[in-house]
Write a protein that holds these residues in place. Structure first.
Motif, PDB file in Angstrom:
ATOM      1  N   GLU A 171      19.573  46.875 -28.816  1.00 26.68           N
ATOM      2  CA  GLU A 171      20.868  46.196 -28.883  1.00 26.68           C
ATOM      3  C   GLU A 171      20.808  45.004 -29.840  1.00 26.68           C
ATOM      4  O   GLU A 171      21.763  44.738 -30.578  1.00 26.68           O
ATOM      5  N   THR A 172      19.690  44.304 -29.845  1.00 25.88           N
ATOM      6  CA  THR A 172      19.528  43.173 -30.759  1.00 25.88           C
ATOM      7  C   THR A 172      19.574  43.645 -32.205  1.00 25.88           C
ATOM      8  O   THR A 172      20.207  43.018 -33.066  1.00 25.88           O
ATOM      9  N   LEU A 173      18.909  44.780 -32.487  1.00 30.95           N
ATOM     10  CA  LEU A 173      18.931  45.336 -33.841  1.00 30.95           C
ATOM     11  C   LEU A 173      20.359  45.658 -34.266  1.00 30.95           C
ATOM     12  O   LEU A 173      20.782  45.319 -35.378  1.00 30.95           O
ATOM     13  N   ARG A 174      21.094  46.319 -33.393  1.00 30.93           N
ATOM     14  CA  ARG A 174      22.468  46.706 -33.716  1.00 30.93           C
ATOM     15  C   ARG A 174      23.358  45.492 -33.944  1.00 30.93           C
ATOM     16  O   ARG A 174      24.218  45.488 -34.817  1.00 30.93           O
ATOM     17  N   ALA A 175      23.119  44.479 -33.135  1.00 29.27           N
ATOM     18  CA  ALA A 175      23.914  43.253 -33.297  1.00 29.27           C
ATOM     19  C   ALA A 175      23.633  42.578 -34.633  1.00 29.27           C
ATOM     20  O   ALA A 175      24.505  41.896 -35.193  1.00 29.27           O
ATOM     21  N   LYS A 176      22.431  42.765 -35.158  1.00 30.20           N
ATOM     22  CA  LYS A 176      22.053  42.177 -36.442  1.00 30.20           C
ATOM     23  C   LYS A 176      22.431  43.071 -37.623  1.00 30.20           C
ATOM     24  O   LYS A 176      22.156  42.736 -38.772  1.00 30.20           O
TER      25      LYS A 176
ATOM     26  N   GLN B  35       9.760  44.144 -28.604  1.00 33.36           N
ATOM     27  CA  GLN B  35      10.205  42.823 -29.035  1.00 33.36           C
ATOM     28  C   GLN B  35       9.852  42.542 -30.498  1.00 33.36           C
ATOM     29  O   GLN B  35      10.413  41.636 -31.121  1.00 33.36           O
ATOM     30  N   MET B  36       8.907  43.324 -31.051  1.00 33.94           N
ATOM     31  CA  MET B  36       8.482  43.099 -32.432  1.00 33.94           C
ATOM     32  C   MET B  36       9.276  43.934 -33.433  1.00 33.94           C
ATOM     33  O   MET B  36       9.035  43.858 -34.634  1.00 33.94           O
ATOM     34  N   LEU B  37      10.221  44.738 -32.952  1.00 30.73           N
ATOM     35  CA  LEU B  37      10.998  45.582 -33.862  1.00 30.73           C
ATOM     36  C   LEU B  37      11.776  44.749 -34.887  1.00 30.73           C
ATOM     37  O   LEU B  37      11.712  45.007 -36.086  1.00 30.73           O
ATOM     38  N   LEU B  38      12.519  43.758 -34.417  1.00 29.79           N
ATOM     39  CA  LEU B  38      13.321  42.956 -35.333  1.00 29.79           C
ATOM     40  C   LEU B  38      12.449  42.172 -36.320  1.00 29.79           C
ATOM     41  O   LEU B  38      12.702  42.215 -37.533  1.00 29.79           O
TER      42      LEU B  38
ATOM     43  N   LEU C 282      10.948  52.551 -42.521  1.00 38.88           N
ATOM     44  CA  LEU C 282      10.067  52.015 -41.494  1.00 38.88           C
ATOM     45  C   LEU C 282      10.186  52.845 -40.224  1.00 38.88           C
ATOM     46  O   LEU C 282      11.288  53.159 -39.778  1.00 38.88           O
ATOM     47  N   ALA C 283       9.055  53.215 -39.647  1.00 39.63           N
ATOM     48  CA  ALA C 283       9.037  53.946 -38.383  1.00 39.63           C
ATOM     49  C   ALA C 283       8.117  53.213 -37.416  1.00 39.63           C
ATOM     50  O   ALA C 283       7.024  52.782 -37.792  1.00 39.63           O
ATOM     51  N   ALA C 284       8.561  53.073 -36.186  1.00 37.75           N
ATOM     52  CA  ALA C 284       7.758  52.406 -35.158  1.00 37.75           C
ATOM     53  C   ALA C 284       7.522  53.382 -34.013  1.00 37.75           C
ATOM     54  O   ALA C 284       8.459  53.993 -33.497  1.00 37.75           O
ATOM     55  N   VAL C 285       6.269  53.532 -33.634  1.00 37.88           N
ATOM     56  CA  VAL C 285       5.916  54.336 -32.463  1.00 37.88           C
ATOM     57  C   VAL C 285       5.910  53.405 -31.260  1.00 37.88           C
ATOM     58  O   VAL C 285       5.097  52.483 -31.183  1.00 37.88           O
ATOM     59  N   VAL C 286       6.856  53.621 -30.346  1.00 36.69           N
ATOM     60  CA  VAL C 286       7.005  52.772 -29.165  1.00 36.69           C
ATOM     61  C   VAL C 286       6.868  53.648 -27.933  1.00 36.69           C
ATOM     62  O   VAL C 286       7.560  54.661 -27.803  1.00 36.69           O
ATOM     63  N   ASP C 287       5.982  53.281 -27.023  1.00 40.24           N
ATOM     64  CA  ASP C 287       5.754  54.138 -25.858  1.00 40.24           C
ATOM     65  C   ASP C 287       5.199  53.305 -24.710  1.00 40.24           C
ATOM     66  O   ASP C 287       5.066  52.081 -24.812  1.00 40.24           O
TER      67      ASP C 287
END
Length: 276
Positions: free
Chosen positions: A66-71, A27-30, A46-51
């Protein structure tokens, strides 16, 4: 997958100037990207390690993408995995439990994680199997796949110093310039430093000076190539004289550009210049 080499991959990206955030809830990606976009150019990659350490937050990963792509943002998903045997061996070597192991066996945690990540794995843009790779091989693979090697693969600090102040503790190689005549004993050169043309010309004109430079470059070439193969990113070459003002400074200034190349960046540091 936990234990598949996320930390190594993140370190490689960070070494190449990426801003890396570890264990970021999806949820913090955007918000993170929005902050980076307001950094006035300070953060360009920017790189995010998500696991699965994000636990319940991880369920929202797909919707976050999907939210990122929409933005209008494009995210490349790199999925890292290894065989069950390789993962078990790695966890046992560091004596840590799998994050989803709970009260069960380590293999139970691994299988549970595979199930959780199945859809993500099938949709990933890049898949890296690290089963048979050591950390150096994995670093090289990340370099190759993600194109992180646009800048220098190896950075060399060529440092001048004075022996009377001690040898630099972080030096990987040390060379002694006290085999050359000291400009200190020439009154018209004494006030100047190795950064001044007159001192530099005097030092480099001495018998053996240019031969020394050529031989150091020849000596370093196979070493620097080996450092790159082994994933080493930083090397410090120290060049010393008595006070760190004349001979070592001139030699460091002359050596650095000779060592630089497409995959090798150099900087010059004069540790003791100005101490007298």
């Amino acid at each position: 997958m936990s234990g598949a080499g996320r930390t190594t991959a993140a370190n490689v990206l960070e070494d190449h100037g990426w801003y890396v955030v570890d264990n970021l809830p999806p949820q913090m990606l955007l918000p993170m990207i929005q902050l980076a976009s307001r950094s006035r150019g300070a953060v360009t990659r920017l790189a995010a390690v998500v696991d699965v350490r994000a636990r319940n937050f991880f369920d929202e990963f797909h919707s976050a993408l999907e939210t990122l792509r929409a933005k209008g943002w494009h995210a490349t998903v790199v999925f890292m995995e290894a065989t069950d045997e390789a993962l078990v061996r790695r966890f046992e070597s560091v004596r840590r439990p799998h994050p989803l192991q709970g009260d069960g066996r380590m293999l139970d945690g691994i299988l549970r994680e595979r199930e959780m990540l199945g859809d993500l794995r099938s949709e990933a843009d890049v898949l890296i199997d690290t089963s048979g790779l050591n950390v150096h091989q994995l670093a090289a693979k990340v370099d190759e796949i993600l194109g992180t090697s646009a800048g220098p693969r190896l950075r060399i600090a060529v440092m001048s110093f004075g022996f009377k102040y001690g040898i630099p503790l972080d030096a990987d190689l040390v060379f002694d310039m006290r085999f050359l005549p000291n400009p200190f004993w020439i009154p018209e050169l004494r006030p100047f430093t190795g950064q001044d043309q007159a001192v530099s010309d005097f030092v480099l004109a001495q018998e053996g000076a240019l031969d020394f430079l050529e031989r150091v470059v020849s000596l370093c070439e196979p070493m620097l190539a080996g450092y790159q193969r082994e994933g080493r990113r930083y090397v410090t070459i120290a060049v010393g004289c008595t006070g760190g003002k004349h001979r070592s400074v001139a030699m460091a200034e002359a050596l650095a550009p000779r060592l630089a190349g497409p995959d090798v960046g150099t900087i010059v540091v004069h540790r003791d210049l100005g101490r007298e």
